[in-house]
Scaffold this motif. Structure first.
Motif, mmCIF file in Angstrom:
data_model
loop_
_atom_site.group_PDB
_atom_site.id
_atom_site.type_symbol
_atom_site.label_atom_id
_atom_site.label_comp_id
_atom_site.label_asym_id
_atom_site.label_seq_id
_atom_site.Cartn_x
_atom_site.Cartn_y
_atom_site.Cartn_z
ATOM 1 N N ILE A 44 0.866 -1.133 0.143
ATOM 2 C CA ILE A 44 0.071 -0.025 0.053
ATOM 3 C C ILE A 44 0.937 1.252 0.171
ATOM 4 O O ILE A 44 0.554 2.108 -0.729
ATOM 5 N N GLY A 45 1.933 1.121 0.836
ATOM 6 C CA GLY A 45 3.012 2.396 0.835
ATOM 7 C C GLY A 45 3.464 2.631 -0.635
ATOM 8 O O GLY A 45 3.628 3.864 -1.052
ATOM 9 N N ALA A 46 3.867 1.599 -1.439
ATOM 10 C CA ALA A 46 4.256 1.815 -2.687
ATOM 11 C C ALA A 46 3.271 2.287 -3.709
ATOM 12 O O ALA A 46 3.686 3.183 -4.346
ATOM 13 N N TYR A 47 1.997 2.029 -3.398
ATOM 14 C CA TYR A 47 0.887 2.424 -4.296
ATOM 15 C C TYR A 47 0.767 3.888 -4.011
ATOM 16 O O TYR A 47 0.765 4.901 -4.865
ATOM 17 N N ALA A 48 0.688 4.084 -2.609
ATOM 18 C CA ALA A 48 0.422 5.689 -1.961
ATOM 19 C C ALA A 48 1.643 6.621 -2.409
ATOM 20 O O ALA A 48 1.546 7.639 -3.044
ATOM 21 N N GLY A 49 2.798 6.087 -2.499
ATOM 22 C CA GLY A 49 4.093 6.794 -2.888
ATOM 23 C C GLY A 49 3.851 7.059 -4.364
ATOM 24 O O GLY A 49 4.135 8.376 -4.750
ATOM 25 N N ALA A 78 11.062 0.438 -2.283
ATOM 26 C CA ALA A 78 11.421 -0.430 -3.176
ATOM 27 C C ALA A 78 10.911 -0.074 -4.586
ATOM 28 O O ALA A 78 11.265 -0.656 -5.585
ATOM 29 N N GLY A 79 9.714 0.658 -4.498
ATOM 30 C CA GLY A 79 8.979 1.125 -5.767
ATOM 31 C C GLY A 79 9.918 1.008 -7.136
ATOM 32 O O GLY A 79 9.611 0.190 -8.118
ATOM 33 N N PRO A 80 10.697 2.018 -7.162
ATOM 34 C CA PRO A 80 11.554 2.215 -8.181
ATOM 35 C C PRO A 80 12.422 1.089 -8.327
ATOM 36 O O PRO A 80 13.190 1.057 -9.692
ATOM 37 N N MET A 81 12.691 0.062 -7.833
ATOM 38 C CA MET A 81 13.525 -0.973 -8.045
ATOM 39 C C MET A 81 12.938 -2.159 -8.564
ATOM 40 O O MET A 81 13.306 -3.024 -9.234
ATOM 41 N N ARG A 82 11.849 -2.180 -8.151
ATOM 42 C CA ARG A 82 10.790 -3.298 -8.661
ATOM 43 C C ARG A 82 9.504 -2.605 -9.430
ATOM 44 O O ARG A 82 9.282 -1.661 -9.189
ATOM 45 N N SER A 83 8.779 -3.510 -10.067
ATOM 46 C CA SER A 83 7.536 -3.102 -10.357
ATOM 47 C C SER A 83 6.630 -3.011 -9.129
ATOM 48 O O SER A 83 6.819 -3.773 -8.408
ATOM 49 N N VAL A 84 5.661 -2.123 -9.370
ATOM 50 C CA VAL A 84 4.624 -2.148 -8.385
ATOM 51 C C VAL A 84 3.559 -2.945 -8.413
ATOM 52 O O VAL A 84 2.840 -2.797 -9.801
ATOM 53 N N ASN A 85 3.125 -4.008 -7.878
ATOM 54 C CA ASN A 85 1.894 -4.906 -7.913
ATOM 55 C C ASN A 85 1.382 -5.278 -6.669
ATOM 56 O O ASN A 85 2.052 -5.183 -5.660
ATOM 57 N N VAL A 95 -7.595 -8.323 2.582
ATOM 58 C CA VAL A 95 -8.630 -7.253 2.038
ATOM 59 C C VAL A 95 -7.970 -6.138 1.568
ATOM 60 O O VAL A 95 -8.363 -5.651 0.616
ATOM 61 N N LEU A 96 -6.855 -5.617 2.119
ATOM 62 C CA LEU A 96 -5.907 -4.728 1.602
ATOM 63 C C LEU A 96 -5.320 -5.291 -0.166
ATOM 64 O O LEU A 96 -5.547 -4.142 -0.942
ATOM 65 N N VAL A 97 -4.907 -6.190 -0.210
ATOM 66 C CA VAL A 97 -4.485 -6.889 -1.514
ATOM 67 C C VAL A 97 -5.615 -6.607 -2.309
ATOM 68 O O VAL A 97 -5.416 -6.178 -3.439
ATOM 69 N N GLU A 98 -6.534 -7.294 -2.038
ATOM 70 C CA GLU A 98 -7.948 -7.327 -2.881
ATOM 71 C C GLU A 98 -8.540 -6.034 -3.465
ATOM 72 O O GLU A 98 -8.779 -5.720 -4.393
ATOM 73 N N GLY A 99 -8.370 -5.093 -2.318
ATOM 74 C CA GLY A 99 -8.825 -3.562 -2.429
ATOM 75 C C GLY A 99 -8.052 -2.977 -3.451
ATOM 76 O O GLY A 99 -8.493 -2.080 -4.408
ATOM 77 N N VAL A 100 -6.596 -3.229 -3.436
ATOM 78 C CA VAL A 100 -5.692 -2.394 -4.280
ATOM 79 C C VAL A 100 -5.989 -3.261 -5.819
ATOM 80 O O VAL A 100 -5.873 -2.379 -6.804
ATOM 81 N N ARG A 101 -6.290 -4.539 -5.895
ATOM 82 C CA ARG A 101 -6.636 -5.218 -7.147
ATOM 83 C C ARG A 101 -7.879 -4.356 -7.823
ATOM 84 O O ARG A 101 -7.886 -3.966 -8.913
ATOM 85 N N ILE A 102 -8.927 -4.064 -6.856
ATOM 86 C CA ILE A 102 -10.044 -3.403 -7.287
ATOM 87 C C ILE A 102 -9.668 -1.981 -7.925
ATOM 88 O O ILE A 102 -10.106 -1.700 -9.107
ATOM 89 N N VAL A 103 -9.155 -1.259 -7.068
ATOM 90 C CA VAL A 103 -8.636 0.096 -7.504
ATOM 91 C C VAL A 103 -7.785 0.226 -8.624
ATOM 92 O O VAL A 103 -8.005 0.983 -9.592
ATOM 93 N N PHE A 104 -6.688 -0.475 -8.522
ATOM 94 C CA PHE A 104 -5.619 -0.069 -9.424
ATOM 95 C C PHE A 104 -5.438 -1.486 -10.325
ATOM 96 O O PHE A 104 -4.566 -1.128 -11.252
ATOM 97 N N GLY A 105 -5.989 -2.172 -10.383
ATOM 98 C CA GLY A 105 -5.909 -3.509 -11.304
ATOM 99 C C GLY A 105 -4.824 -4.269 -10.851
ATOM 100 O O GLY A 105 -4.034 -4.054 -9.829
#
Lengths: 291, 416
Positions: A47-52, A209-216, A106-116
């Motif tokens: 969630i931190g990576a997505y928020a960032g 970690a975001g810029p080192m890996r892809s965010v998923n 819940v958090l992982v599913e939530g992100v899947r719904i919002v960001f795919g």
């Protein structure tokens, strides 16, 4: 094998360890002070990576994302503590464990719904793109920055815990919450802040970690396993342990990758097994303390 | 097995006769339903890893498989029978896939199975379908199931195989005397791609300077980079799949690998290029089964794109999506030709089938049921050269499919 290659390998190990340290630290602080094994730590990292990423694209600058995401997600963590985890203090350790485990889904599913569920690119900040010539080889600027930033965060954290009044209360609260309450300290507020801090560190790890890996959406699950290994090696609840073990794991992975690359992932589990056999409480853990 | 089983039961013939009688009377009772049985829905099982690191590719497969089913149903079905797709999440796990496939066959009574993405999962699905005599059209890029020891007459392989893609990519990127290094995912897919590249390398006369195997699903590749750089290759072949491809290329680029060498992949993935952006992938060359941009040179591609666009709100189909489409659609064509779902007749029809669904003529080779088809070689475009967000790749080559692209039947252990 030439020496410069080994030094380069050490450096990539330290950079790898730096992210491990930051994420393991949040996990170990929350366990040490609150006795909560936070299984949602990996999801909060994600969630931190997505928020960032979101904040960086909103403000147009990576630096705002780096600063604001941990604060925002830390506040979200406090909300989780206040609304959910608080109710489970004093119960067996399994209850918050199950709660956070469910929360992670819940958090992982939530992100899947919002960001795919596809990965999203997290561009490296323009100032840190490219490599630096170290004389013996090239090393990505961004990874050097991560090492430096983690060092600064560790220093600030150490000063806060060891040199300030707040730190004193936190340390005392970890040792004996009842006495603290008798002395008139609102221990609930301390725990709220600690949980928030732990989550903020997870989020910071995610942004870094975001810029080192892809965010998923699944990026946190592996990180959670790694963070657990590091905290177990270092000793549950030990801050120094998390730092030493994080670097140790990073460097072991890196050096093993040089000689037997296919073993690179297994080595940290082997290390954990050896440590548990010789020192079941972990390198810096307190004897008799069990999860 | 079966023989000894019937021997075992021989003394109990009277009970078998009784059973037969019972089922016959049951069938009589069910008589009014028999008329409907002829129009029974055609059910196709579709196991694919909807969760895990290949989820993006898997979802595209499902979308396109659904499109193939929809188009067939819109035309009134296959011989008047409706077609139904039963999608199952194999979670990228061989055990899970075997269980789901078994359920599809025993419980859902599917007429055929199409799907699977990972090599190990494909083997598990094939194991189950082979044992039960159910047709399986694989859309995984691994081709171990085409080798005699795992093959059965029910096994079909619609996807490209490692030998085809690596040969096409190597031909466009390697030259005699070049130094080549490999970063390879340590499981079947990686090993097969490595074998393909090394074979092509030897034929071209390029030198191998080193191979590094990395654990499957690794998030960090930084620890492999210093050693790869110290090998000083001209070309780095990265043979891994899904998010591993995105992460490995991204981190190689972070380490400045592209300034020293060219990055080549056996299969360049549409979704992973989207996941890390144009700057990272710029100049990376890889093979592909399909790219939507083919529509300017192929009528089949234009038709397929149009159908996909209208069903998916203007979106374009991806490489792995196209497999989902052609895997299901070729099977349906064969069922149409066979006049139903009788397994032996459909197998026969698939072997005779000449189909052109997404990019040009294809057919299943008789000995190993590998689909003979064209292979694309793509190069990822620079951001400034992209006409729009979907303009990802330039088509470097479009090799027309021929039996020469494949390993020979005898090499795979088939009688010729």
């Amino acid at each position: 094998m030439d020496l410069s290659l080994i030094i380069m390998q050490l450096l990539s190990g330290i950079a790898l360890g730096a992210v491990l340290v930051i994420t393991a630290l949040g996990l170990t602080i929350v366990f040490g002070m609150l006795g909560v094994v936070n299984f949602a730590h990996g999801a909060l990292f994600m969630i931190g990576a997505y928020a960032g990423l979101y904040l960086a694209s909103l403000t147009g600058s990576f630096w705002w994302g780096l600063l604001l995401a941990p604060i925002l997600i830390g506040a979200f963590g406090m909300l989780i503590e206040f609304v959910l985890i608080r109710r489970l203090y004093g119960r067996s350790i399994d209850d918050p464990l199950l709660l956070t485990f469910g929360l992670s889904y819940v958090l992982v599913e939530g992100v899947r719904i919002v960001f795919g569920s596809d990965g999203i690119p997290f561009p490296t900040p323009p100032q840190l793109i490219g490599v630096l010539d170290l004389g013996i080889g090239f090393f990505p600027r961004y990874r050097l920055f991560v090492i430096a930033l983690v060092a600064v965060v560790l220093l600030v954290l150490w000063l806060m815990l060891e040199k300030t009044r707040v730190g004193l209360i936190v340390r005392a609260g970890a040792r004996d919450p009842t006495i603290m309450q008798v002395l008139g300290v609102d221990i609930g507020r301390v725990w709220l802040a600690i949980f928030g801090l732990g989550v903020a560190l997870a989020a910071l790890g995610g942004v870094l970690a975001g810029p080192m890996r892809s965010v998923n959406p699944e990026m946190g699950s592996l990180v959670l396993a790694e963070a657990f290994v590091v905290t177990v090696i270092g000793g549950l609840g030990s801050i120094v342990g998390a730092v030493v073990a994080g670097l140790m794991v990073g460097i072991s992975i890196s050096l093993v990758a040089l000689f037997a690359p296919e073993m690179a992932t297994i080595v940290m589990f082997a290390l954990m097994a050896v440590v548990l056999l010789i020192r079941p409480q972990g390198l810096f853990g307190v004897k008799g303390r069990t999860a | 097995m079966r023989k000894s089983g019937s021997n075992l039961f021989r003394p109990k013939i009277s009970r078998r006769a009784a059973l037969a009688g019972l089922s016959a009377s049951a069938a009589m009772l069910a008589m009014p339903r028999l008329g409907r049985a002829a129009e029974e829905t055609i059910r196709i099982g579709f196991p694919t890893p909807l969760t895990g690191p290949f989820a993006a590719e898997a979802r595209d497969q499902v979308k396109c498989a659904e499109l193939a089913v929809k188009l067939a149903n819109d035309k009134g079905g296959i011989g008047g029978r409706k077609v139904e797709l039963l999608v199952r999440d194999d979670k990228l796990n061989a055990g899970e896939a075997a269980t789901r496939t078994l359920e599809l066959i025993e419980k859902d009574k599917v007429h055929a199975v199409v799907g699977a993405l990972s090599s190990a999962v494909q083997l598990a699905v094939n194991e189950v379908t082979r044992a039960r005599g159910v047709i399986y059209v694989s859309i995984s890029q691994s081709d171990t199931i085409n080798e005699a020891k795992d093959f059965s007459k029910y096994t079909f392989h619609e996807a490209l195989n490692p030998h085809m893609t690596t040969a096409a990519v190597a031909r466009r990127t390697l030259k005699k005397g070049m130094k080549v290094a490999h970063l390879v995912a340590d499981y079947a897919y990686g090993h097969e791609m490595l074998r393909g590249f090394k074979r092509a390398q030897a034929a071209i006369g390029a030198d191998n300077v080193g191979e590094i195997l990395h654990p499957f699903g690794a998030a960090d590749y930084s620890t492999f980079m210093p050693r790869l750089m110290s090998m000083r290759p001209d070309v780095l072949c990265i043979s891994n799949f899904g998010r591993d491809q995105a992460n490995a290329i991204k981190q190689a680029v972070d380490f400045g690998v592209k300034q020293q060498m060219k990055i080549v992949v056996p299969v360049i993935l549409h979704n992973q290029r989207l996941a890390v952006g144009p700057d990272v992938f710029e100049g990376v060359v890889g093979g592909a089964n399909y790219y939507w941009g083919l529509e300017t040179q192929s009528k089949s591609a234009a038709d397929f794109n149009a159908a996909f666009r209208s069903a998916n709100g203007g979106a374009i189909p991806t490489d792995y999506g196209a497999y989902g489409y052609s895997g299901v659609a070729s099977l349906l064509l064969a069922m149409q030709a066979a006049g139903g779902t009788d397994t032996d007749k459909v197998v026969d029809a698939l072997e005779k089938l000449q189909y052109d669904l997404t990019k040009g003529p294809q057919h299943y080779r008789k000995c190993d049921h590998q689909s003979v088809q064209s292979v694309l070689v793509l190069e990822s475009k620079k951001k400034s050269a992209m006409a729009n967000d979907n303009d990802l790749f330039a088509v470097v080559a479009n090799d027309v499919g021929s039996d020469d692209m494949l390993r020979s039947c005898s090499e795979l252990g088939h009688a010729t």
